[in-house]
Design an enzyme around this catalytic site. Sequence first.
Site, PDB file in Angstrom:
ATOM      1  N   HIS A  26       0.759  -1.250   0.082  1.00  0.00           N
ATOM      2  CA  HIS A  26       0.045   0.009  -0.059  1.00  0.00           C
ATOM      3  C   HIS A  26       0.920   1.216  -0.085  1.00  0.00           C
ATOM      4  O   HIS A  26       2.048   1.157   0.050  1.00  0.00           O
ATOM      5  CB  HIS A  26      -0.784   0.071   1.270  1.00  0.00           C
TER       6      HIS A  26
ATOM      7  N   CYS B 158       2.905  -4.840   6.827  1.00  0.00           N
ATOM      8  CA  CYS B 158       2.569  -4.499   5.427  1.00  0.00           C
ATOM      9  C   CYS B 158       3.799  -4.163   4.472  1.00  0.00           C
ATOM     10  O   CYS B 158       4.985  -3.685   5.050  1.00  0.00           O
ATOM     11  CB  CYS B 158       1.715  -3.436   5.216  1.00  0.00           C
TER      12      CYS B 158
END
Length: 410
Positions: free
Chosen positions: A335, A354
């Site tokens: 992301h 992440c």
Amino acid sequence: MGSSGMRSIRVGAALAVGGTLLLATACGSSSPKGGGTPAPVPPGGGKGGAASSPSPTASSAVLDLEPKDGTQDAAPTALKVGVANGKLTQVTVTDKSGAAVQGSISADGTDWVPATALSVSDTYQVKASATDDKGVATTASSSFTTLTPSKISRSQDNVVTGSTYGVGMIVSVDFGMPIKNQKAAEAGITFEASDGQQVKGHWMGNQRLDLRPQTFWKPGTTVKVHFRLKNVEVSPGVYGNSDRDESFTIGRSQVSTVDAAKHTMTVQTDGQPDQSIPISSGSDEHPTYNGTMVIEAKEGTAHMTSASVPGLKPGEYDLQVPHSARLTDSGTYVHGNNWSSHDTFGSENVSHGCIGLEDDPGNQGGPNTPAAKFYDSSLVGDVVKVVNSKGAQVAPDNGLSGWNMDWSAW
């Protein structure tokens, strides 16, 4: 005795003998010399013979039709035609609309079975013929009705017909309930790949079936998926209730390798030079999973909160995160990161697991940032591999991570 008495006896004897001779002559010829009425010729002819005709012979072949005539609520797999002391010559089965049911007679001629299970909530007519070893034929017929399921399961999957996916795409089917007859359920889902690749399924627990080829799909492959579960008893008394066809295409190949130790992501795309993108992956306290993952959804701006990470203190967060592509069900993403400094990317791992790419401020991020460019170029089904992280190996059932299982175990 006097002579007149003797003459009387001899005349009587002569008459008796003559009567006998006349009777023999009458019975022996239809046209006796000297006239007389011809004797009737018996039906069937023959010299004085009586009429004769063969008696009907019953076949020793005995047909057995299942379900029996008049059966209600028959299982879709119950149809079978057999014969004892003979061989089947013809079997015809039709449904209530008159459509024929395909099937085949066994090599030894003693059995017939349909090619597939019958439909539920339908009526069938069966006609069968057979002969015994002397060629004498026999026939039988029956009519029965199949059951109407009282319980059904879903078979929800992640394919949108007409879509284009990456080379790592795995078809995942969620039945929404425990499946007992897993082999039957799996056999009800078949694939046609234009490159001829074999597709196999692996059960992730007792409700989810993931299906993939041995190696990544080849770019340009067209894939058809056939669901034939409506008439399959997936668990006792529970039927699949879905017959449908889906199709998708495999796009270009894009495989990205994240090196957590080097803080870089190398993107390999067909026909293009490899691209190296500075990233920030999971910190030592919250390392990113190692292993092969697949983009399972492109979510745009995703709401991410530390409430989904039990016991995370300090470091709580509640953010709108731009350019979010999901990798795992547990919350691993590639992301945009628009809150860390420029110098973080390529030098530090600061995330909660992440893979962060630099982005511009604002909930939507920027249109020309590293995060935006990667997001826009990505497809669901693209592969993201993570190496050299301090994290554990990603579980095969966490997202579409089944590529981490050997084919022999799949």
